[in-house]
Design a protein around this motif. Structure first.
Motif, PDB file in Angstrom:
ATOM      1  N   VAL A 256     101.511 -22.509  28.551  1.00  0.00           N
ATOM      2  CA  VAL A 256     101.407 -23.096  29.899  1.00  0.00           C
ATOM      3  C   VAL A 256      99.994 -23.546  30.268  1.00  0.00           C
ATOM      4  CG1 VAL A 256     103.358 -21.767  30.787  1.00  0.00           C
ATOM      5  CG2 VAL A 256     101.051 -20.877  31.082  1.00  0.00           C
ATOM      6  N   SER A 257      98.972 -23.144  29.492  1.00  0.00           N
ATOM      7  CA  SER A 257      97.614 -23.523  29.904  1.00  0.00           C
ATOM      8  C   SER A 257      97.418 -25.025  29.707  1.00  0.00           C
ATOM      9  CB  SER A 257      96.569 -22.740  29.102  1.00  0.00           C
ATOM     10  OG  SER A 257      96.487 -23.245  27.795  1.00  0.00           O
TER      11      SER A 257
ATOM     12  N   LEU B  20      99.876 -12.488  44.849  1.00  0.00           N
ATOM     13  CA  LEU B  20      99.602 -12.355  43.414  1.00  0.00           C
ATOM     14  C   LEU B  20      98.126 -12.084  43.171  1.00  0.00           C
ATOM     15  CD1 LEU B  20     101.666 -15.509  42.419  1.00  0.00           C
ATOM     16  CD2 LEU B  20     102.423 -13.140  42.182  1.00  0.00           C
ATOM     17  N   GLY B  21      97.283 -12.715  43.984  1.00  0.00           N
ATOM     18  CA  GLY B  21      95.853 -12.517  43.800  1.00  0.00           C
ATOM     19  C   GLY B  21      95.054 -13.482  44.658  1.00  0.00           C
ATOM     20  N   VAL B  22      93.736 -13.261  44.657  1.00  0.00           N
ATOM     21  CA  VAL B  22      92.826 -14.106  45.439  1.00  0.00           C
ATOM     22  C   VAL B  22      91.693 -14.546  44.515  1.00  0.00           C
ATOM     23  CG1 VAL B  22      91.342 -14.226  47.487  1.00  0.00           C
ATOM     24  CG2 VAL B  22      93.348 -12.710  47.501  1.00  0.00           C
ATOM     25  N   VAL B  23      91.440 -15.842  44.458  1.00  0.00           N
ATOM     26  CA  VAL B  23      90.323 -16.354  43.657  1.00  0.00           C
ATOM     27  C   VAL B  23      89.155 -16.613  44.604  1.00  0.00           C
ATOM     28  CG1 VAL B  23      89.575 -18.122  42.025  1.00  0.00           C
ATOM     29  CG2 VAL B  23      91.976 -17.454  42.081  1.00  0.00           C
TER      30      VAL B  23
ATOM     31  N   ARG C   4      85.835  -9.058  37.319  1.00  0.00           N
ATOM     32  CA  ARG C   4      87.213  -9.369  37.737  1.00  0.00           C
ATOM     33  C   ARG C   4      87.776  -8.087  38.309  1.00  0.00           C
ATOM     34  NH1 ARG C   4      88.634 -13.351  32.866  1.00  0.00           N
ATOM     35  NH2 ARG C   4      87.078 -14.865  33.492  1.00  0.00           N
TER      36      ARG C   4
ATOM     37  N   ARG D  33     100.750 -11.897  36.437  1.00  0.00           N
ATOM     38  CA  ARG D  33     100.877 -12.570  37.744  1.00  0.00           C
ATOM     39  C   ARG D  33      99.797 -13.648  37.881  1.00  0.00           C
ATOM     40  NH1 ARG D  33     103.506  -9.619  42.039  1.00  0.00           N
ATOM     41  NH2 ARG D  33     101.628  -9.372  43.305  1.00  0.00           N
ATOM     42  N   GLY D  34      98.636 -13.472  37.221  1.00  0.00           N
ATOM     43  CA  GLY D  34      97.539 -14.437  37.310  1.00  0.00           C
ATOM     44  C   GLY D  34      97.592 -15.528  36.260  1.00  0.00           C
ATOM     45  N   VAL D  35      98.548 -15.508  35.371  1.00  0.00           N
ATOM     46  CA  VAL D  35      98.686 -16.613  34.408  1.00  0.00           C
ATOM     47  C   VAL D  35     100.069 -17.255  34.514  1.00  0.00           C
ATOM     48  CG1 VAL D  35      98.657 -17.254  31.953  1.00  0.00           C
ATOM     49  CG2 VAL D  35      96.970 -15.647  32.807  1.00  0.00           C
TER      50      VAL D  35
ATOM     51  N   MET E 230      96.995 -16.847  46.266  1.00  0.00           N
ATOM     52  CA  MET E 230      98.220 -17.316  45.595  1.00  0.00           C
ATOM     53  C   MET E 230      99.340 -16.306  45.851  1.00  0.00           C
ATOM     54  SD  MET E 230      97.041 -19.580  42.796  1.00  0.00           S
ATOM     55  CE  MET E 230      95.456 -19.844  42.063  1.00  0.00           C
TER      56      MET E 230
ATOM     57  N   ILE F 147     105.618 -23.150  37.537  1.00  0.00           N
ATOM     58  CA  ILE F 147     105.257 -22.443  36.299  1.00  0.00           C
ATOM     59  C   ILE F 147     106.521 -21.964  35.596  1.00  0.00           C
ATOM     60  CG2 ILE F 147     104.298 -20.180  35.546  1.00  0.00           C
ATOM     61  CD1 ILE F 147     102.074 -21.961  35.566  1.00  0.00           C
TER      62      ILE F 147
ATOM     63  N   LEU G 174      93.231  -9.606  41.254  1.00  0.00           N
ATOM     64  CA  LEU G 174      94.679  -9.704  41.047  1.00  0.00           C
ATOM     65  C   LEU G 174      95.318  -8.429  41.585  1.00  0.00           C
ATOM     66  CD1 LEU G 174      94.577 -11.231  37.470  1.00  0.00           C
ATOM     67  CD2 LEU G 174      95.683 -12.286  39.453  1.00  0.00           C
TER      68      LEU G 174
ATOM     69  N   ARG H 129      89.663 -22.863  29.639  1.00  0.00           N
ATOM     70  CA  ARG H 129      88.898 -22.089  28.664  1.00  0.00           C
ATOM     71  C   ARG H 129      88.492 -22.978  27.485  1.00  0.00           C
ATOM     72  NH1 ARG H 129      91.107 -16.319  27.269  1.00  0.00           N
ATOM     73  NH2 ARG H 129      93.235 -17.060  27.518  1.00  0.00           N
TER      74      ARG H 129
ATOM     75  N   PHE I  72      85.112 -13.319  39.888  1.00  0.00           N
ATOM     76  CA  PHE I  72      86.062 -14.441  39.837  1.00  0.00           C
ATOM     77  C   PHE I  72      87.135 -14.312  40.916  1.00  0.00           C
ATOM     78  CE2 PHE I  72      89.550 -17.076  38.473  1.00  0.00           C
ATOM     79  CZ  PHE I  72      88.898 -18.204  38.003  1.00  0.00           C
ATOM     80  N   GLY I  73      87.510 -13.049  41.155  1.00  0.00           N
ATOM     81  CA  GLY I  73      88.578 -12.851  42.136  1.00  0.00           C
ATOM     82  C   GLY I  73      89.281 -11.553  41.856  1.00  0.00           C
TER      83      GLY I  73
HETATM   84  C1  LIG Z   1      91.560 -13.538  39.736  1.00  0.00           C
HETATM   85  C2  LIG Z   1      92.510 -14.181  40.311  1.00  0.00           C
HETATM   86  C3  LIG Z   1      93.456 -15.156  39.737  1.00  0.00           C
HETATM   87  C4  LIG Z   1      94.574 -15.616  40.384  1.00  0.00           C
HETATM   88  C5  LIG Z   1      95.058 -15.246  41.758  1.00  0.00           C
HETATM   89  C6  LIG Z   1      95.214 -16.542  39.494  1.00  0.00           C
HETATM   90  C7  LIG Z   1      96.407 -17.221  39.793  1.00  0.00           C
HETATM   91  C8  LIG Z   1      97.111 -18.048  38.927  1.00  0.00           C
HETATM   92  N1  LIG Z   1      96.733 -18.486  37.670  1.00  0.00           N
HETATM   93  C9  LIG Z   1      97.741 -19.242  37.131  1.00  0.00           C
HETATM   94  C10 LIG Z   1      97.746 -19.827  35.862  1.00  0.00           C
HETATM   95  C11 LIG Z   1      96.689 -19.701  34.926  1.00  0.00           C
HETATM   96  N2  LIG Z   1      95.477 -19.068  35.121  1.00  0.00           N
HETATM   97  C12 LIG Z   1      94.748 -19.181  33.972  1.00  0.00           C
HETATM   98  C13 LIG Z   1      93.479 -18.676  33.736  1.00  0.00           C
HETATM   99  C14 LIG Z   1      92.835 -17.764  34.595  1.00  0.00           C
HETATM  100  N3  LIG Z   1      93.292 -17.239  35.790  1.00  0.00           N
HETATM  101  C15 LIG Z   1      92.350 -16.339  36.287  1.00  0.00           C
HETATM  102  C16 LIG Z   1      92.426 -15.608  37.471  1.00  0.00           C
HETATM  103  C17 LIG Z   1      93.408 -15.800  38.449  1.00  0.00           C
HETATM  104  N4  LIG Z   1      94.493 -16.616  38.340  1.00  0.00           N
HETATM  105  C18 LIG Z   1      91.257 -16.300  35.345  1.00  0.00           C
HETATM  106  C19 LIG Z   1      90.034 -15.428  35.470  1.00  0.00           C
HETATM  107  C20 LIG Z   1      91.560 -17.205  34.321  1.00  0.00           C
HETATM  108  C21 LIG Z   1      90.691 -17.557  33.134  1.00  0.00           C
HETATM  109  C22 LIG Z   1      91.186 -16.882  31.907  1.00  0.00           C
HETATM  110  C23 LIG Z   1      90.214 -15.930  31.392  1.00  0.00           C
HETATM  111  O1  LIG Z   1      89.053 -16.274  31.241  1.00  0.00           O
HETATM  112  O2  LIG Z   1      90.631 -14.778  31.135  1.00  0.00           O
HETATM  113  C24 LIG Z   1      95.520 -19.909  32.996  1.00  0.00           C
HETATM  114  C25 LIG Z   1      95.058 -20.294  31.593  1.00  0.00           C
HETATM  115  C26 LIG Z   1      95.179 -19.161  30.609  1.00  0.00           C
HETATM  116  C27 LIG Z   1      94.625 -19.553  29.239  1.00  0.00           C
HETATM  117  O3  LIG Z   1      95.183 -19.063  28.239  1.00  0.00           O
HETATM  118  O4  LIG Z   1      93.698 -20.353  29.131  1.00  0.00           O
HETATM  119  C28 LIG Z   1      96.728 -20.226  33.585  1.00  0.00           C
HETATM  120  C29 LIG Z   1      97.884 -20.962  32.955  1.00  0.00           C
HETATM  121  C30 LIG Z   1      98.802 -19.302  38.073  1.00  0.00           C
HETATM  122  C31 LIG Z   1     100.120 -20.030  37.878  1.00  0.00           C
HETATM  123  C32 LIG Z   1      98.416 -18.588  39.171  1.00  0.00           C
HETATM  124  C33 LIG Z   1      99.231 -18.374  40.375  1.00  0.00           C
HETATM  125  C34 LIG Z   1      99.479 -17.198  40.814  1.00  0.00           C
END
Ligand SMILES: C=CC1=C(C)c2cc3[nH]c(cc4nc(cc5[nH]c(cc1n2)c(C)c5CCC(=O)O)C(CCC(=O)O)=C4C)c(C)c3C=C
Ligand SMILES: Cc1cc2nc3c(=O)[nH]c(=O)nc-3n(C[C@H](O)[C@H](O)[C@H](O)COP(=O)(O)OP(=O)(O)OC[C@H]3O[C@@H](n4cnc5c(N)ncnc54)[C@H](O)[C@@H]3O)c2cc1C
Length: 476
Positions: free
Chosen positions: A455-456, A344-347, A96, A167-169, A369, A420, A334, A61, A331-332
């Protein structure tokens, strides 16, 4: 005249070295990395046909001081031309999804999303937001994220939206994670303004002053929501380590696992498998548990606190399909833990970053994931689970959640063990105690990286900058 040893060559350790080598006070920086490559979790597969797959972070971000700070570094490394931005008007930013009651639901956004009842929620979210202003401030110095959000915004939002987000962060359980450490903006909004809504409208406290460089300014003008790099995230640590090598002030050692560290008359003795290194100061950029295991018995209280920071394992399964196979675009999605604990989710990687598809023909890239805080309960030990089992679970999730019946034409299973950290309720107290012990015992040691203050990728880079500035005693 100072020699600094940086333990761990993930993005945090490399970033700390980058800031240190800007100061003339630091004579030498020695980076010690146990594995055979730098970058830690920033890891990409670049296939010979041009396709790119991420096994760790896939989007950074640009927002806020920490986001600007990273972009300033990217600019300095000459990586600006490699950036792949995703702006706020992009479908990947607007759409999302959450998978609830065996259906995909687009998360409400904008004013109309707040005013209407949007399934899976049972009433307009504006009602929750309006009532939130009247909820009294909590009295605890920390709280779980689930309890905080249930109290302020209602249980339904906590059970679905916030459970999924965590779960997604953090790949973690919002019923255990700390609101103060995981979402400091929310915690501070309640503390300073008495309400999240008012905090969002009026601001929730001071943020570091950080002037944007040209790339960060571009990100603001063009309204970027997130960004990646043309050759994948791994090109970030690759450029950074090349920059450090060329500075002539940084020694980079791979396959150099730290075995023990011992305080010496001035500074530290660092034992590797094949030798001993002396340093005036150590910046630890390795996971807290790894540092705990190399500290001497004289540092037992600190070791104990470090040992207490748990990590979870995530199975990352990259899948490539022929053709356009997605029923929705965004994006995917959760999945809240109540729906399916293991996935946890699919991107939908091809949507935000189509540039990473192979150039020939039409393909769709997805990443599933799995595991996180639920890994052990579903798969058992990460040591015994097979790639075949993880791939089967991932393709089954794509079949049942996205209706994709074809088999993937390519796949990659990466078992990211202990990747993580989990900031459980009370995490801030542990970190405060660690830093207090370091000060009290005059240890020339800084703690950076994802185990402590965020963690980011942005947070981790910023922690490297903060440690360098504290050591040098000036801004870098
Ligand atoms: C939509 C599906 C997403 C899955 C599945 C996902 C898995 C996943 N993410 C992390 C760790 C981080 N993700 C971060 C940002 C982020 N993640 C998603 C979506 C999924 N993540 C999005 C859309 C974003 C962007 C943030 C946003 O725009 O809202 C981050 C950074 C967060 C930040 O503060 O910048 C981390 C860290 C793991 C470990 C993981 C495994 C399951
Ligand atoms: C699957 C996944 C998806 C993610 N998605 C995103 C995202 O989209 N956006 C985002 O901003 N963040 C994301 N993150 C988080 C982010 O990638 C990490 O928090 C960050 O990369 C951690 O960096 P680090 O340098 O602190 O740690 P690490 O990358 O863990 O680096 C620590 C290094 O220390 C080394 N080490 C360990 N023990 C020793 C020893 N004894 N001696 C020497 N070296 C040692 C390790 O080999 C490693 O290279 C994601 C993380 C994962 C796992």
């Amino acid at each position: 005249m100072t020699t600094v040893a940086v333990l761990g060559g993930g993005i945090g350790g490399l970033a700390a070295s980058y800031y240190l080598c800007k100061s003339p006070q630091v004579t030498k920086v020695i980076v010690l990395e146990s594995s055979s490559r730098f970058g830690g979790w920033l890891s990409s597969t670049r296939r010979s046909d041009g396709a790119v797959f991420e096994h760790g972070p896939r989007g950074i971000r640009p927002a806020g001081a920490v986001g600007r700070n990273t972009l300033n570094m990217v600019d300095d490394l000459g990586l600006g031309g490699e950036i792949l931005p995703v702006d706020y008007s992009h479908v990947a930013s607007k759409n999302r999804y959450v998978y609830v009651n065996k259906q995909l639901h687009r998360m409400p956004s904008g004013i109309s999303g707040l005013l209407r009842t949007v399934p899976p929620f049972s009433r307009p979210l504006l009602l929750n937001v309006a009532k939130e202003i009247l909820v009294r401030k909590g009295k605890e110095d920390d709280e779980t994220i689930h309890s905080f959000v249930s109290r302020r915004l209602g249980k339904e939002l906590a059970d679905i939206a916030v459970d999924s987000l965590c779960r997604g962060v953090f790949a973690g359980d919002c019923r255990k994670l700390s609101v103060r450490s995981c979402f400091p903006v929310l915690f501070n909004a309640e503390q300073r303004r008495g309400s999240l809504t008012l905090g969002m409208l009026l601001g929730s406290g001071p943020t570091p002053l950080l002037p944007p460089g040209p790339l960060a300014q571009r990100s603001q003008t063009e309204s970027w929501a997130q960004w990646s790099l043309r050759s994948g995230m791994q090109s970030f640590p690759e450029s950074l380590s090349e920059f450090l090598q060329q500075s002539g002030r940084v020694q980079l050692h791979r396959d150099a696992g730290v075995q023990h560290i011992t305080p010496a008359a001035s500074g530290w003795k660092i034992e590797l498998e094949d030798g001993v290194i002396s340093a005036d100061h150590i910046i630890s950029a390795m996971p807290a548990k790894a540092l705990s295991s190399v500290l001497p018995p004289s540092c037992q209280p600190l070791s104990q606190l470090l040992q207490d920071i748990s990590m979870v394992t995530v199975a990352v399964v990259n899948l490539e399909y022929e053709g356009s196979i997605l029923p929705v675009t965004g994006f995917g999605h959760l999945i809240p833990s109540s729906e399916n604990p293991v996935v946890l989710g699919v991107v939908y990687d091809s949507v935000p970053f189509p540039q990473h598809n192979r150039p020939e023909g039409h393909t769709t890239r997805l990443t599933v994931m799995m595991g996180g805080a639920w890994f052990q309960e579903v798969f058992g030990s990460p040591e015994t689970v097979t790639d075949e089992c993880l791939l089967a679970k991932a393709t089954e999730a794509v079949r049942s959640q996205l209706g994709v019946t074809s088999a993937p034409c390519w796949s990659w299973v990466a078992l990211q063990k202990d990747c993580i950290p989990q900031y459980y309720q009370g995490h801030f107290r542990k970190v405060e105690s660690m830093r207090h012990l370091i000060k009290e015992n005059n240890l020339s040691l800084s703690l950076i990286g994802s185990s402590y203050d965020g963690v980011s990728v942005n947070d981790v880079i910023f922690s490297g900058r903060t440690a360098a500035e504290e050591l040098i005693g000036a801004a870098v």
